[in-house]
Write a protein that holds these residues in place. Structure first.
Motif, mmCIF file in Angstrom:
data_model
loop_
_atom_site.group_PDB
_atom_site.id
_atom_site.type_symbol
_atom_site.label_atom_id
_atom_site.label_comp_id
_atom_site.label_asym_id
_atom_site.label_seq_id
_atom_site.Cartn_x
_atom_site.Cartn_y
_atom_site.Cartn_z
ATOM 1 N N MET A 174 0.845 -1.141 -0.038
ATOM 2 C CA MET A 174 -0.027 0.077 -0.080
ATOM 3 C C MET A 174 0.891 1.221 -0.112
ATOM 4 O O MET A 174 1.944 1.370 0.638
ATOM 5 N N LEU A 175 0.502 2.224 -0.515
ATOM 6 C CA LEU A 175 0.985 3.483 -0.487
ATOM 7 C C LEU A 175 1.023 4.010 0.936
ATOM 8 O O LEU A 175 -0.229 4.055 1.576
ATOM 9 N N ASP A 176 1.979 4.933 1.344
ATOM 10 C CA ASP A 176 1.890 5.240 2.596
ATOM 11 C C ASP A 176 0.755 6.298 2.887
ATOM 12 O O ASP A 176 0.588 7.211 1.724
ATOM 13 N N PRO A 177 -0.242 6.204 3.740
ATOM 14 C CA PRO A 177 -1.433 6.843 3.955
ATOM 15 C C PRO A 177 -1.059 8.430 4.009
ATOM 16 O O PRO A 177 -1.988 9.113 3.666
ATOM 17 N N GLY A 178 0.027 8.878 4.663
ATOM 18 C CA GLY A 178 0.274 10.027 4.590
ATOM 19 C C GLY A 178 0.900 10.842 3.539
ATOM 20 O O GLY A 178 0.855 12.117 3.309
ATOM 21 N N MET A 179 0.946 9.841 2.715
ATOM 22 C CA MET A 179 1.460 10.577 1.196
ATOM 23 C C MET A 179 0.540 11.401 0.432
ATOM 24 O O MET A 179 -0.650 10.918 0.254
ATOM 25 N N GLU A 180 0.734 12.678 0.163
ATOM 26 C CA GLU A 180 -0.199 13.354 -0.909
ATOM 27 C C GLU A 180 0.324 13.568 -2.098
ATOM 28 O O GLU A 180 1.545 13.598 -2.331
ATOM 29 N N LEU A 181 -0.978 13.789 -2.928
ATOM 30 C CA LEU A 181 -0.423 14.348 -4.341
ATOM 31 C C LEU A 181 -0.697 16.095 -4.326
ATOM 32 O O LEU A 181 -1.961 16.411 -3.945
ATOM 33 N N TYR A 182 0.111 16.729 -4.770
ATOM 34 C CA TYR A 182 -0.111 18.152 -4.981
ATOM 35 C C TYR A 182 -0.236 18.585 -6.385
ATOM 36 O O TYR A 182 0.565 17.957 -7.405
ATOM 37 N N LEU A 183 -1.156 19.360 -6.911
ATOM 38 C CA LEU A 183 -1.352 19.811 -8.218
ATOM 39 C C LEU A 183 -1.181 21.272 -8.169
ATOM 40 O O LEU A 183 -1.559 21.910 -7.244
ATOM 41 N N ALA A 184 -0.571 21.981 -9.217
ATOM 42 C CA ALA A 184 -0.439 23.278 -9.493
ATOM 43 C C ALA A 184 -1.144 23.642 -10.659
ATOM 44 O O ALA A 184 -1.114 23.170 -11.580
ATOM 45 N N ALA A 185 -1.895 24.793 -10.724
ATOM 46 C CA ALA A 185 -2.445 25.428 -11.898
ATOM 47 C C ALA A 185 -1.673 26.902 -11.893
ATOM 48 O O ALA A 185 -1.369 27.566 -11.056
ATOM 49 N N ALA A 186 -1.140 27.152 -13.435
ATOM 50 C CA ALA A 186 -0.745 28.197 -13.626
ATOM 51 C C ALA A 186 -1.404 28.991 -14.743
ATOM 52 O O ALA A 186 -2.767 29.283 -14.670
ATOM 53 N N ALA A 187 -1.028 29.226 -16.151
ATOM 54 C CA ALA A 187 -1.559 29.740 -17.196
ATOM 55 C C ALA A 187 -1.335 28.942 -18.427
ATOM 56 O O ALA A 187 -0.168 29.197 -19.147
ATOM 57 N N LEU A 226 -5.264 28.340 -18.967
ATOM 58 C CA LEU A 226 -4.721 27.621 -17.916
ATOM 59 C C LEU A 226 -3.936 26.435 -18.561
ATOM 60 O O LEU A 226 -4.142 26.053 -19.524
ATOM 61 N N THR A 227 -3.066 25.938 -17.627
ATOM 62 C CA THR A 227 -2.287 24.590 -17.692
ATOM 63 C C THR A 227 -2.283 23.932 -16.570
ATOM 64 O O THR A 227 -2.610 24.567 -15.434
ATOM 65 N N CYS A 228 -2.323 22.495 -16.557
ATOM 66 C CA CYS A 228 -2.292 21.771 -15.210
ATOM 67 C C CYS A 228 -1.155 20.893 -15.191
ATOM 68 O O CYS A 228 -0.948 20.086 -16.441
ATOM 69 N N PHE A 229 -0.441 20.670 -13.958
ATOM 70 C CA PHE A 229 0.719 19.532 -14.175
ATOM 71 C C PHE A 229 0.862 19.196 -12.732
ATOM 72 O O PHE A 229 0.302 19.450 -11.772
ATOM 73 N N THR A 230 1.558 18.015 -12.650
ATOM 74 C CA THR A 230 1.700 17.544 -11.210
ATOM 75 C C THR A 230 2.924 17.970 -10.608
ATOM 76 O O THR A 230 3.941 18.347 -11.336
ATOM 77 N N ASP A 231 3.108 18.392 -9.435
ATOM 78 C CA ASP A 231 4.250 18.879 -8.858
ATOM 79 C C ASP A 231 5.335 17.808 -8.536
ATOM 80 O O ASP A 231 4.843 16.611 -7.628
ATOM 81 N N HIS A 232 6.474 18.058 -8.640
ATOM 82 C CA HIS A 232 7.675 16.914 -8.254
ATOM 83 C C HIS A 232 7.445 15.920 -9.178
ATOM 84 O O HIS A 232 6.746 15.680 -10.040
ATOM 85 N N ASP A 233 8.443 14.927 -8.898
ATOM 86 C CA ASP A 233 8.648 13.706 -9.652
ATOM 87 C C ASP A 233 8.171 12.515 -8.795
ATOM 88 O O ASP A 233 8.360 11.995 -8.064
ATOM 89 N N VAL A 234 6.598 12.418 -9.520
ATOM 90 C CA VAL A 234 5.777 11.270 -8.833
ATOM 91 C C VAL A 234 5.347 10.318 -9.979
ATOM 92 O O VAL A 234 5.460 10.732 -11.188
ATOM 93 N N PRO A 235 4.983 9.238 -9.536
ATOM 94 C CA PRO A 235 4.683 8.115 -10.830
ATOM 95 C C PRO A 235 3.166 8.405 -11.137
ATOM 96 O O PRO A 235 2.492 7.421 -11.131
#
Length: 427
Positions: free
Chosen positions: A1-14, A393-402
Protein backbone atom coordinates in the motif's frame (compact mmCIF):
# COMPACT_ATOMS: atom_id res chain seq x y z
CA UNK A 1 0.00 0.00 0.00
CA UNK A 2 1.07 3.62 -0.45
CA UNK A 3 1.94 5.44 2.75
CA UNK A 4 -1.42 6.92 3.86
CA UNK A 5 0.32 10.18 4.70
CA UNK A 6 1.59 10.62 1.18
CA UNK A 7 -0.32 13.32 -0.67
CA UNK A 8 -0.47 14.47 -4.26
CA UNK A 9 -0.11 18.14 -4.98
CA UNK A 10 -1.41 19.81 -8.12
CA UNK A 11 -0.51 23.28 -9.28
CA UNK A 12 -2.39 25.48 -11.74
CA UNK A 13 -0.76 28.34 -13.62
CA UNK A 14 -1.45 29.77 -17.19
CA UNK A 15 -2.40 26.64 -22.27
CA UNK A 16 -5.95 25.78 -22.89
CA UNK A 17 -6.59 22.14 -23.77
CA UNK A 18 -9.13 22.04 -26.57
CA UNK A 19 -9.42 18.36 -27.47
CA UNK A 20 -10.89 15.15 -26.13
CA UNK A 21 -8.44 12.29 -25.55
CA UNK A 22 -9.27 9.57 -28.08
CA UNK A 23 -11.28 6.75 -26.55
CA UNK A 24 -11.32 8.21 -23.05
CA UNK A 25 -14.07 10.78 -23.23
CA UNK A 26 -17.57 10.85 -24.65
CA UNK A 27 -20.25 13.49 -24.46
CA UNK A 28 -23.99 13.02 -24.34
CA UNK A 29 -26.82 15.55 -24.28
CA UNK A 30 -30.16 14.93 -22.59
CA UNK A 31 -33.26 17.02 -22.07
CA UNK A 32 -35.01 17.06 -18.71
CA UNK A 33 -38.01 19.07 -17.59
CA UNK A 34 -37.66 21.13 -14.44
CA UNK A 35 -39.55 20.23 -11.24
CA UNK A 36 -39.75 16.49 -12.06
CA UNK A 37 -40.36 14.20 -9.06
CA UNK A 38 -37.74 11.81 -7.72
CA UNK A 39 -36.75 8.61 -9.60
CA UNK A 40 -37.91 9.67 -13.07
CA UNK A 41 -35.90 7.77 -15.70
CA UNK A 42 -33.98 10.16 -17.98
CA UNK A 43 -31.76 7.85 -20.00
CA UNK A 44 -29.58 4.75 -20.09
CA UNK A 45 -25.86 5.18 -20.76
CA UNK A 46 -25.36 1.56 -21.85
CA UNK A 47 -28.04 1.92 -24.51
CA UNK A 48 -27.46 5.57 -25.43
CA UNK A 49 -23.68 5.23 -25.88
CA UNK A 50 -23.55 1.55 -26.90
CA UNK A 51 -21.29 0.72 -23.97
CA UNK A 52 -22.11 -2.95 -23.43
CA UNK A 53 -19.10 -5.23 -22.96
CA UNK A 54 -19.68 -8.98 -23.04
CA UNK A 55 -16.46 -9.79 -21.18
CA UNK A 56 -16.56 -7.35 -18.27
CA UNK A 57 -19.43 -6.15 -16.09
CA UNK A 58 -19.53 -2.36 -16.28
CA UNK A 59 -19.70 -0.12 -13.23
CA UNK A 60 -20.97 3.46 -13.45
CA UNK A 61 -19.86 6.08 -10.95
CA UNK A 62 -21.09 9.65 -10.75
CA UNK A 63 -18.09 11.95 -10.44
CA UNK A 64 -18.92 14.98 -8.35
CA UNK A 65 -17.33 17.20 -5.75
CA UNK A 66 -17.66 16.22 -2.12
CA UNK A 67 -20.45 18.26 -0.56
CA UNK A 68 -22.30 18.89 -3.85
CA UNK A 69 -25.91 17.84 -4.16
CA UNK A 70 -26.25 16.19 -7.57
CA UNK A 71 -29.53 16.65 -9.37
CA UNK A 72 -29.05 13.37 -11.25
CA UNK A 73 -28.12 9.88 -10.02
CA UNK A 74 -26.82 6.88 -11.95
CA UNK A 75 -27.45 3.20 -11.20
CA UNK A 76 -23.96 1.76 -10.78
CA UNK A 77 -24.70 -1.56 -12.47
CA UNK A 78 -27.09 -0.54 -15.28
CA UNK A 79 -26.08 3.01 -16.24
CA UNK A 80 -29.67 4.21 -15.92
CA UNK A 81 -30.05 7.91 -15.11
CA UNK A 82 -32.71 9.14 -12.70
CA UNK A 83 -33.78 12.36 -11.05
CA UNK A 84 -33.02 12.72 -7.34
CA UNK A 85 -34.92 14.20 -4.43
CA UNK A 86 -33.19 17.53 -5.06
CA UNK A 87 -35.46 19.96 -6.88
CA UNK A 88 -34.51 20.99 -10.44
CA UNK A 89 -35.50 24.65 -10.57
CA UNK A 90 -34.60 26.24 -13.90
CA UNK A 91 -35.06 29.80 -12.66
CA UNK A 92 -32.72 29.16 -9.71
CA UNK A 93 -30.18 27.07 -11.62
CA UNK A 94 -29.75 29.68 -14.36
CA UNK A 95 -30.66 32.80 -12.41
CA UNK A 96 -27.82 34.90 -13.84
CA UNK A 97 -28.33 34.31 -17.54
CA UNK A 98 -30.62 36.11 -19.96
CA UNK A 99 -34.04 34.54 -20.24
CA UNK A 100 -33.57 33.69 -23.92
CA UNK A 101 -30.39 31.69 -23.16
CA UNK A 102 -30.77 27.92 -22.81
CA UNK A 103 -30.15 26.48 -19.36
CA UNK A 104 -27.80 23.49 -18.92
CA UNK A 105 -26.69 21.31 -16.01
CA UNK A 106 -23.45 19.31 -16.44
CA UNK A 107 -22.12 16.24 -14.64
CA UNK A 108 -19.62 13.48 -15.40
CA UNK A 109 -19.87 9.69 -15.03
CA UNK A 110 -16.87 7.33 -14.92
CA UNK A 111 -17.34 3.96 -16.64
CA UNK A 112 -15.28 1.24 -14.94
CA UNK A 113 -13.33 -1.06 -14.61
CA UNK A 114 -10.04 0.45 -15.64
CA UNK A 115 -9.64 -1.87 -18.65
CA UNK A 116 -12.61 -0.25 -20.37
CA UNK A 117 -12.45 3.14 -18.66
CA UNK A 118 -14.45 5.94 -20.21
CA UNK A 119 -15.44 9.35 -18.89
CA UNK A 120 -18.87 10.53 -20.01
CA UNK A 121 -19.71 14.23 -19.82
CA UNK A 122 -23.46 14.68 -19.73
CA UNK A 123 -25.23 17.96 -20.45
CA UNK A 124 -28.85 18.22 -19.41
CA UNK A 125 -30.91 20.89 -21.15
CA UNK A 126 -33.39 22.04 -18.50
CA UNK A 127 -36.78 22.61 -20.08
CA UNK A 128 -38.97 25.31 -18.63
CA UNK A 129 -42.43 24.60 -17.22
CA UNK A 130 -45.07 27.18 -16.50
CA UNK A 131 -44.47 27.47 -12.74
CA UNK A 132 -44.58 31.27 -12.51
CA UNK A 133 -47.38 33.76 -13.16
CA UNK A 134 -46.59 37.07 -14.89
CA UNK A 135 -46.81 39.99 -12.47
CA UNK A 136 -47.00 43.75 -12.90
CA UNK A 137 -44.49 45.83 -10.91
CA UNK A 138 -47.37 47.31 -8.93
CA UNK A 139 -51.00 46.39 -8.27
CA UNK A 140 -51.99 49.97 -9.14
CA UNK A 141 -50.60 51.72 -12.23
CA UNK A 142 -51.06 55.49 -12.58
CA UNK A 143 -50.81 57.24 -15.96
CA UNK A 144 -51.29 60.94 -16.64
CA UNK A 145 -52.66 62.01 -20.04
CA UNK A 146 -53.12 65.65 -21.14
CA UNK A 147 -56.66 66.62 -22.10
CA UNK A 148 -55.69 67.80 -25.58
CA UNK A 149 -54.27 64.40 -26.53
CA UNK A 150 -54.96 63.50 -30.16
CA UNK A 151 -57.09 60.43 -30.79
CA UNK A 152 -54.93 57.32 -31.44
CA UNK A 153 -52.09 58.68 -29.29
CA UNK A 154 -50.21 55.97 -27.37
CA UNK A 155 -48.94 55.81 -23.80
CA UNK A 156 -46.60 53.21 -22.37
CA UNK A 157 -47.86 50.94 -19.61
CA UNK A 158 -45.24 49.32 -17.31
CA UNK A 159 -44.65 45.78 -18.53
CA UNK A 160 -45.27 42.71 -16.43
CA UNK A 161 -42.40 40.32 -15.64
CA UNK A 162 -42.44 36.52 -15.95
CA UNK A 163 -39.33 34.45 -15.09
CA UNK A 164 -40.55 31.64 -17.36
CA UNK A 165 -39.39 31.60 -20.99
CA UNK A 166 -40.70 30.82 -24.45
CA UNK A 167 -44.39 30.04 -24.70
CA UNK A 168 -44.55 29.97 -20.89
CA UNK A 169 -43.57 33.63 -20.81
CA UNK A 170 -45.83 36.64 -21.38
CA UNK A 171 -48.04 36.21 -24.46
CA UNK A 172 -51.07 38.45 -24.08
CA UNK A 173 -52.31 41.65 -22.47
CA UNK A 174 -55.98 42.61 -22.20
CA UNK A 175 -57.67 45.85 -21.15
CA UNK A 176 -60.75 45.27 -19.01
CA UNK A 177 -63.53 47.88 -18.81
CA UNK A 178 -61.82 50.35 -21.13
CA UNK A 179 -65.16 52.13 -21.54
CA UNK A 180 -64.53 52.55 -25.29
CA UNK A 181 -62.37 55.56 -24.41
CA UNK A 182 -59.13 53.58 -24.33
CA UNK A 183 -57.74 50.62 -26.24
CA UNK A 184 -54.60 48.49 -25.97
CA UNK A 185 -51.82 47.59 -28.37
CA UNK A 186 -48.70 45.48 -27.89
CA UNK A 187 -45.27 46.43 -29.24
CA UNK A 188 -42.81 43.54 -29.53
CA UNK A 189 -39.11 44.43 -29.27
CA UNK A 190 -36.33 42.70 -31.27
CA UNK A 191 -35.45 40.84 -28.05
CA UNK A 192 -38.97 39.42 -27.86
CA UNK A 193 -40.21 41.58 -24.98
CA UNK A 194 -43.83 42.73 -25.17
CA UNK A 195 -44.57 46.34 -24.21
CA UNK A 196 -48.23 47.24 -23.67
CA UNK A 197 -49.40 50.62 -24.91
CA UNK A 198 -52.59 52.44 -24.04
CA UNK A 199 -54.39 54.00 -27.03
CA UNK A 200 -56.63 57.04 -26.64
CA UNK A 201 -59.73 56.28 -28.74
CA UNK A 202 -61.86 59.36 -27.95
CA UNK A 203 -61.32 63.03 -27.23
CA UNK A 204 -60.77 63.75 -23.55
CA UNK A 205 -62.37 66.56 -21.58
CA UNK A 206 -60.87 67.12 -18.15
CA UNK A 207 -63.81 69.27 -17.02
CA UNK A 208 -66.24 66.51 -17.91
CA UNK A 209 -64.22 63.61 -16.47
CA UNK A 210 -60.71 63.76 -15.02
CA UNK A 211 -60.19 60.13 -13.88
CA UNK A 212 -60.74 56.72 -15.47
CA UNK A 213 -60.26 53.45 -13.58
CA UNK A 214 -59.98 50.11 -15.35
CA UNK A 215 -58.01 46.87 -15.17
CA UNK A 216 -55.23 45.43 -17.28
CA UNK A 217 -54.70 41.68 -17.45
CA UNK A 218 -51.51 39.84 -18.45
CA UNK A 219 -51.45 36.17 -19.39
CA UNK A 220 -48.74 33.68 -20.32
CA UNK A 221 -48.99 30.88 -22.89
CA UNK A 222 -48.75 27.90 -20.54
CA UNK A 223 -51.32 25.11 -20.37
CA UNK A 224 -53.22 26.06 -18.36
CA UNK A 225 -52.23 29.73 -18.65
CA UNK A 226 -51.31 31.81 -15.61
CA UNK A 227 -52.37 35.44 -15.32
CA UNK A 228 -52.61 38.46 -13.05
CA UNK A 229 -54.25 41.88 -13.14
CA UNK A 230 -53.46 45.41 -12.04
CA UNK A 231 -55.66 48.47 -11.60
CA UNK A 232 -54.99 51.07 -14.30
CA UNK A 233 -55.85 54.60 -13.19
CA UNK A 234 -55.83 57.32 -15.84
CA UNK A 235 -55.66 60.97 -14.77
CA UNK A 236 -56.54 63.62 -17.39
CA UNK A 237 -54.24 66.62 -16.91
CA UNK A 238 -53.65 70.08 -18.32
CA UNK A 239 -51.75 70.43 -21.58
CA UNK A 240 -48.12 69.33 -21.92
CA UNK A 241 -47.33 69.53 -25.62
CA UNK A 242 -43.96 67.79 -25.99
CA UNK A 243 -42.30 64.74 -24.58
CA UNK A 244 -38.57 64.45 -23.83
CA UNK A 245 -36.25 63.23 -26.58
CA UNK A 246 -33.03 61.32 -25.90
CA UNK A 247 -29.93 62.41 -27.77
CA UNK A 248 -29.21 58.68 -28.38
CA UNK A 249 -31.69 55.85 -27.99
CA UNK A 250 -29.20 52.96 -28.00
CA UNK A 251 -25.87 53.26 -26.22
CA UNK A 252 -23.04 50.75 -25.70
CA UNK A 253 -20.52 51.37 -22.94
CA UNK A 254 -17.63 49.39 -21.47
CA UNK A 255 -16.43 49.56 -17.88
CA UNK A 256 -13.79 47.43 -16.09
CA UNK A 257 -15.06 45.13 -13.37
CA UNK A 258 -12.75 46.77 -10.82
CA UNK A 259 -14.32 50.22 -11.32
CA UNK A 260 -14.81 51.78 -7.86
CA UNK A 261 -18.23 52.51 -6.44
CA UNK A 262 -19.29 55.96 -7.63
CA UNK A 263 -17.60 55.65 -11.03
CA UNK A 264 -19.52 57.40 -13.81
CA UNK A 265 -20.77 54.96 -16.44
CA UNK A 266 -22.64 57.21 -18.90
CA UNK A 267 -24.25 60.63 -18.92
CA UNK A 268 -27.61 60.52 -20.67
CA UNK A 269 -29.09 63.60 -22.30
CA UNK A 270 -32.75 64.27 -23.07
CA UNK A 271 -34.36 67.54 -24.12
CA UNK A 272 -37.94 68.81 -23.91
CA UNK A 273 -39.32 71.58 -26.12
CA UNK A 274 -41.88 72.69 -23.52
CA UNK A 275 -41.33 75.61 -21.19
CA UNK A 276 -41.36 75.93 -17.41
CA UNK A 277 -42.41 72.93 -15.30
CA UNK A 278 -43.43 70.99 -18.40
CA UNK A 279 -39.80 71.03 -19.56
CA UNK A 280 -38.36 69.45 -16.39
CA UNK A 281 -37.09 65.99 -17.35
CA UNK A 282 -36.76 63.16 -14.85
CA UNK A 283 -34.81 59.96 -15.54
CA UNK A 284 -35.58 56.54 -14.10
CA UNK A 285 -35.08 52.85 -14.80
CA UNK A 286 -37.84 50.89 -16.50
CA UNK A 287 -39.32 48.04 -14.48
CA UNK A 288 -37.73 45.72 -17.05
CA UNK A 289 -34.32 46.46 -15.52
CA UNK A 290 -33.31 43.43 -13.45
CA UNK A 291 -33.00 43.51 -9.67
CA UNK A 292 -29.28 42.72 -10.05
CA UNK A 293 -28.71 45.70 -12.36
CA UNK A 294 -30.59 47.97 -9.95
CA UNK A 295 -28.26 46.85 -7.17
CA UNK A 296 -25.16 47.51 -9.24
CA UNK A 297 -26.10 50.80 -10.91
CA UNK A 298 -28.02 53.92 -10.02
CA UNK A 299 -29.28 56.85 -12.08
CA UNK A 300 -29.56 60.45 -10.97
CA UNK A 301 -33.18 61.34 -11.67
CA UNK A 302 -32.33 64.99 -12.33
CA UNK A 303 -29.15 64.70 -14.42
CA UNK A 304 -29.41 61.28 -16.10
CA UNK A 305 -25.94 60.26 -14.87
CA UNK A 306 -25.58 56.49 -14.37
CA UNK A 307 -22.97 55.49 -11.79
CA UNK A 308 -21.66 52.32 -10.16
CA UNK A 309 -23.60 51.60 -6.97
CA UNK A 310 -21.97 48.35 -5.81
CA UNK A 311 -18.76 46.46 -6.75
CA UNK A 312 -18.99 44.80 -10.17
CA UNK A 313 -18.10 41.22 -11.07
CA UNK A 314 -17.82 40.28 -14.74
CA UNK A 315 -17.87 36.61 -13.82
CA UNK A 316 -21.26 36.97 -12.15
CA UNK A 317 -22.87 38.82 -15.06
CA UNK A 318 -20.82 40.30 -17.94
CA UNK A 319 -23.53 42.37 -19.67
CA UNK A 320 -26.34 44.51 -18.27
CA UNK A 321 -29.12 46.08 -20.34
CA UNK A 322 -30.71 49.10 -18.74
CA UNK A 323 -33.89 50.53 -20.22
CA UNK A 324 -33.99 54.17 -19.10
CA UNK A 325 -37.11 56.31 -19.29
CA UNK A 326 -37.17 60.11 -19.50
CA UNK A 327 -40.43 61.78 -18.46
CA UNK A 328 -41.66 65.35 -18.09
CA UNK A 329 -44.53 64.27 -15.87
CA UNK A 330 -47.05 63.45 -18.57
CA UNK A 331 -47.39 61.92 -22.02
CA UNK A 332 -45.35 58.89 -23.06
CA UNK A 333 -41.84 58.67 -21.59
CA UNK A 334 -38.96 58.40 -24.02
CA UNK A 335 -36.86 55.26 -23.91
CA UNK A 336 -33.14 54.64 -24.26
CA UNK A 337 -31.40 51.29 -23.91
CA UNK A 338 -27.96 51.38 -22.31
CA UNK A 339 -25.90 48.18 -22.71
CA UNK A 340 -23.13 48.05 -20.12
CA UNK A 341 -20.34 45.59 -20.95
CA UNK A 342 -18.22 44.64 -17.95
CA UNK A 343 -14.62 44.09 -19.10
CA UNK A 344 -12.35 41.57 -17.45
CA UNK A 345 -9.42 42.18 -15.15
CA UNK A 346 -7.26 39.36 -13.84
CA UNK A 347 -8.91 39.24 -10.42
CA UNK A 348 -9.43 35.49 -10.02
CA UNK A 349 -6.91 32.81 -9.12
CA UNK A 350 -7.25 29.45 -10.87
CA UNK A 351 -9.19 26.83 -8.94
CA UNK A 352 -8.68 23.06 -8.86
CA UNK A 353 -11.69 20.82 -8.39
CA UNK A 354 -10.89 17.20 -7.54
CA UNK A 355 -13.61 14.59 -8.03
CA UNK A 356 -12.48 11.14 -6.97
CA UNK A 357 -12.98 7.99 -9.01
CA UNK A 358 -11.34 5.94 -6.25
CA UNK A 359 -13.01 6.99 -3.03
CA UNK A 360 -10.57 8.56 -0.53
CA UNK A 361 -10.26 7.52 3.11
CA UNK A 362 -9.93 10.51 5.44
CA UNK A 363 -8.92 12.64 2.49
CA UNK A 364 -6.26 10.24 1.17
CA UNK A 365 -6.51 7.84 -1.76
CA UNK A 366 -5.17 4.40 -0.87
CA UNK A 367 -3.60 2.43 -3.74
CA UNK A 368 -2.20 -1.06 -3.73
CA UNK A 369 1.40 -1.24 -4.95
CA UNK A 370 0.27 -3.77 -7.55
CA UNK A 371 -2.22 -1.31 -9.05
CA UNK A 372 -2.05 -1.59 -12.87
CA UNK A 373 -0.48 1.08 -15.01
CA UNK A 374 -3.01 3.79 -16.02
CA UNK A 375 -5.23 3.23 -12.98
CA UNK A 376 -7.67 6.14 -12.93
CA UNK A 377 -7.68 7.97 -9.58
CA UNK A 378 -9.56 11.24 -9.98
CA UNK A 379 -11.01 13.76 -12.41
CA UNK A 380 -9.27 17.12 -12.09
CA UNK A 381 -11.07 20.23 -13.34
CA UNK A 382 -9.15 23.50 -13.49
CA UNK A 383 -11.08 26.72 -13.95
CA UNK A 384 -10.44 30.43 -14.04
CA UNK A 385 -13.41 32.73 -14.20
CA UNK A 386 -11.40 35.42 -16.00
CA UNK A 387 -11.59 35.62 -19.80
CA UNK A 388 -9.18 35.59 -22.75
CA UNK A 389 -5.50 35.48 -21.72
CA UNK A 390 -6.43 36.04 -18.08
CA UNK A 391 -8.35 32.79 -18.09
CA UNK A 392 -5.96 30.48 -20.00
CA UNK A 393 -4.73 27.58 -17.90
CA UNK A 394 -2.37 24.63 -17.80
CA UNK A 395 -2.31 21.87 -15.23
CA UNK A 396 0.63 19.71 -14.12
CA UNK A 397 1.79 17.47 -11.29
CA UNK A 398 4.30 18.90 -8.86
CA UNK A 399 7.57 17.00 -8.17
CA UNK A 400 8.69 13.69 -9.65
CA UNK A 401 5.80 11.34 -8.89
CA UNK A 402 4.56 8.14 -10.56
CA UNK A 403 1.38 9.84 -11.64
CA UNK A 404 0.34 11.90 -14.66
CA UNK A 405 -2.50 14.08 -15.86
CA UNK A 406 -4.16 13.00 -19.10
CA UNK A 407 -6.34 15.58 -20.90
CA UNK A 408 -9.89 14.34 -21.41
CA UNK A 409 -12.11 17.44 -21.95
CA UNK A 410 -11.42 21.18 -22.05
CA UNK A 411 -9.59 22.02 -18.81
CA UNK A 412 -10.34 18.55 -17.42
CA UNK A 413 -7.70 15.92 -16.75
CA UNK A 414 -7.65 12.36 -15.50
CA UNK A 415 -5.12 11.68 -12.74
CA UNK A 416 -3.74 8.19 -13.32
CA UNK A 417 -0.73 6.05 -12.46
CA UNK A 418 2.17 6.62 -14.88
CA UNK A 419 4.43 3.84 -13.58
CA UNK A 420 4.22 0.72 -11.48
CA UNK A 421 4.13 1.53 -7.78
CA UNK A 422 6.68 0.33 -5.24
CA UNK A 423 5.73 0.71 -1.58
CA UNK A 424 9.28 0.18 -0.32
CA UNK A 425 10.82 2.90 -2.52
CA UNK A 426 8.28 5.52 -1.44
CA UNK A 427 8.47 4.98 2.32
Amino acid sequence: MLDPGMELYLAAAAVLVVFVAPGLGQEKDYTVREELPENVLIGNLVRDLNLSDANLPLVFKLVYKTGDTPLIRVEDSTGELFTTSHRIDREKLCANIYSETRCFYEVEVAVLPNEVFKLVKMRFLIEDINDNAPLFPSTVINISIPENTVVNSRYSIPSAVDPDVGVNGIQHYELLKGQNVFGLDIIETPEGDKWPQLIVQQNLDREQKDTYVMKIKVEDGGVPPRSSTAILQITVTDVNDNRPVFKESEIDVHIPENAPVGTSVIQLHATDADLGPNAVVRFFFSNQVSALARRLFTIDSATGLITVRQPLDREEFPVHKLTVLASDGSSTPSRAVVTINITDVNDNVPTIDTRYIINPVNGTVLLSENAPLNTKIALITVTDQDSDLNGKLTCFTDHDVPFRLKPVFDNQFLLETAALLDYESTR
